[in-house]
Design a protein around this motif. Structure first.
Motif, PDB file in Angstrom:
ATOM      1  N   LEU A 190       0.998   4.239  -2.874  1.00 24.30           N
ATOM      2  CA  LEU A 190       0.651   5.620  -2.525  1.00 24.30           C
ATOM      3  C   LEU A 190       1.836   6.570  -2.643  1.00 24.30           C
ATOM      4  O   LEU A 190       1.719   7.745  -2.288  1.00 24.30           O
ATOM      5  CB  LEU A 190       0.100   5.678  -1.094  1.00 24.30           C
ATOM      6  N   SER A 191       2.959   6.075  -3.142  1.00 20.28           N
ATOM      7  CA  SER A 191       4.167   6.892  -3.207  1.00 20.28           C
ATOM      8  C   SER A 191       4.371   7.549  -4.568  1.00 20.28           C
ATOM      9  O   SER A 191       5.188   8.472  -4.692  1.00 20.28           O
ATOM     10  CB  SER A 191       5.393   6.045  -2.858  1.00 20.28           C
ATOM     11  N   ASP A 192       3.664   7.080  -5.587  1.00 25.03           N
ATOM     12  CA  ASP A 192       3.835   7.615  -6.937  1.00 25.03           C
ATOM     13  C   ASP A 192       2.846   8.754  -7.154  1.00 25.03           C
ATOM     14  O   ASP A 192       1.629   8.556  -7.064  1.00 25.03           O
ATOM     15  CB  ASP A 192       3.599   6.499  -7.956  1.00 25.03           C
ATOM     16  N   PRO A 193       3.299   9.970  -7.462  1.00 28.64           N
ATOM     17  CA  PRO A 193       2.373  11.090  -7.651  1.00 28.64           C
ATOM     18  C   PRO A 193       1.409  10.890  -8.812  1.00 28.64           C
ATOM     19  O   PRO A 193       0.284  11.385  -8.761  1.00 28.64           O
ATOM     20  CB  PRO A 193       3.308  12.281  -7.899  1.00 28.64           C
TER      21      PRO A 193
ATOM     22  N   THR B 213       0.822  -1.201   0.000  1.00 25.29           N
ATOM     23  CA  THR B 213       0.000   0.000   0.000  1.00 25.29           C
ATOM     24  C   THR B 213       0.857   1.253   0.000  1.00 25.29           C
ATOM     25  O   THR B 213       0.563   2.225  -0.707  1.00 25.29           O
ATOM     26  CB  THR B 213      -0.931   0.002   1.226  1.00 25.29           C
ATOM     27  N   ARG B 214       1.929   1.231   0.778  1.00 27.19           N
ATOM     28  CA  ARG B 214       2.823   2.388   0.846  1.00 27.19           C
ATOM     29  C   ARG B 214       3.430   2.684  -0.520  1.00 27.19           C
ATOM     30  O   ARG B 214       3.516   3.842  -0.947  1.00 27.19           O
ATOM     31  CB  ARG B 214       3.921   2.136   1.874  1.00 27.19           C
ATOM     32  N   ARG B 215       3.825   1.647  -1.221  1.00 29.76           N
ATOM     33  CA  ARG B 215       4.411   1.855  -2.549  1.00 29.76           C
ATOM     34  C   ARG B 215       3.358   2.344  -3.537  1.00 29.76           C
ATOM     35  O   ARG B 215       3.651   3.171  -4.400  1.00 29.76           O
ATOM     36  CB  ARG B 215       5.032   0.547  -3.039  1.00 29.76           C
TER      37      ARG B 215
ATOM     38  N   VAL C 211       5.274  -1.232  -8.744  1.00 26.09           N
ATOM     39  CA  VAL C 211       4.205  -1.325  -7.748  1.00 26.09           C
ATOM     40  C   VAL C 211       3.287  -2.475  -8.133  1.00 26.09           C
ATOM     41  O   VAL C 211       3.043  -2.723  -9.324  1.00 26.09           O
ATOM     42  CB  VAL C 211       3.405   0.001  -7.688  1.00 26.09           C
TER      43      VAL C 211
END
Length: 249
Positions: free
Chosen positions: A62-65, A58-60, A187
């Motif tokens: 949510l890391s891509d703009p 989930t963190r990955r 991702v």
């Protein structure tokens, strides 16, 4: 579309509670058909499950703009679309048009324009790129919203059809873009797609409800204004995505 078409005539005959019951029965039938008729998975490799693994994925995601922008496009676009359709029945059954619930539900046949819009958007995206097509879909939706301000029923239906086509252009491009972008960025595509759907239905729930309040306080112009702001936001995010670098696949 089937759910919206079914509820109108049933509500005309037996009331809104039976209409909701009819939709529930339809969903149950669909679930049973899927349970028995859906083919088994092939070439599927399960990944280890666990809280840490899920949080890391989930963190990955949510890391891509760009992925975040695509989630926002889905949320705003779906919110604008559902807000209009949730309030549309109230307008069509008001004294201005005086349609019965069954007759008003026929307007939802314009959902078919969404299938056409998605197909055309796919071909245009192959030719001109997703970054060019998504903003055009938002503009088409805004144009359709403007047409619905007319007092003529034919114009209202035509405007709804344009808005529907525009929305499905936006949604079709964004939803197909998510797994491609996720794969290019390393991702998990399934995780990114699930977050897109979460944002999509969150927008449907929140802004669909807001559409009812907009109708109560400001009538149809209020609904159009709310939806226009949401589609405008989706268009702005689409333009911002155009400025981000393309990841190699």
């Amino acid at each position: 579309m089937t759910g919206r078409l079914a509820t109108g005539p049933v509500a005309d005959l037996w009331g809104w509670r039976w209409a909701l019951g009819a939709v529930a029965a339809l969903a149950l039938v669909c679930a049973i058909v899927v349970w028995f008729a859906l083919p088994a998975s092939r070439h599927f490799v399960p990944r280890p499950a666990g809280r840490r693994t899920a949080l890391a994925m989930t963190r990955r995601a949510l890391s891509d703009p760009v992925l975040l922008a695509l989630y926002g496009i889905g949320m705003l676009g779906c919110g604008g679309f559902v807000a209009v359709f949730n309030a549309l029945g109230f307008r069509l059954t008001s004294p201005q048009f005086g349609l019965s619930l069954g007759a008003a539900s026929l307007v939802f046949l314009v959902y078919a324009c969404g299938s056409f819009g998605s197909a055309v958007a796919g071909r245009l995206a192959d030719r001109f790129g997703r970054r060019a097509v998504a903003p055009a879909g938002a503009v088409l939706a805004l144009a359709g919203l403007t047409v619905t301000l007319s007092g003529a029923l034919v114009a209202v239906v035509a405007g709804i059809a344009l808005m529907t086509a525009g929305f499905f252009v936006v949604h079709g491009v964004a939803s197909g873009w998510v797994p491609v972008r996720a794969h290019a960025g390393g991702v998990a595509a399934g995780q990114a797609a699930s977050l897109y759907l979460f944002a999509y239905y969150l927008g449907s729930s929140l802004f669909g409800t807001a559409g009812g309040h907009a109708w109560s306080y400001a009538g149809w112009p209020g609904v159009v204004t709310l939806s226009a702001v949401l589609f405008g936001g989706a268009g702005v995010l689409s333009l911002l995505v155009r400025r981000t670098p393309v990841l190699p696949t």
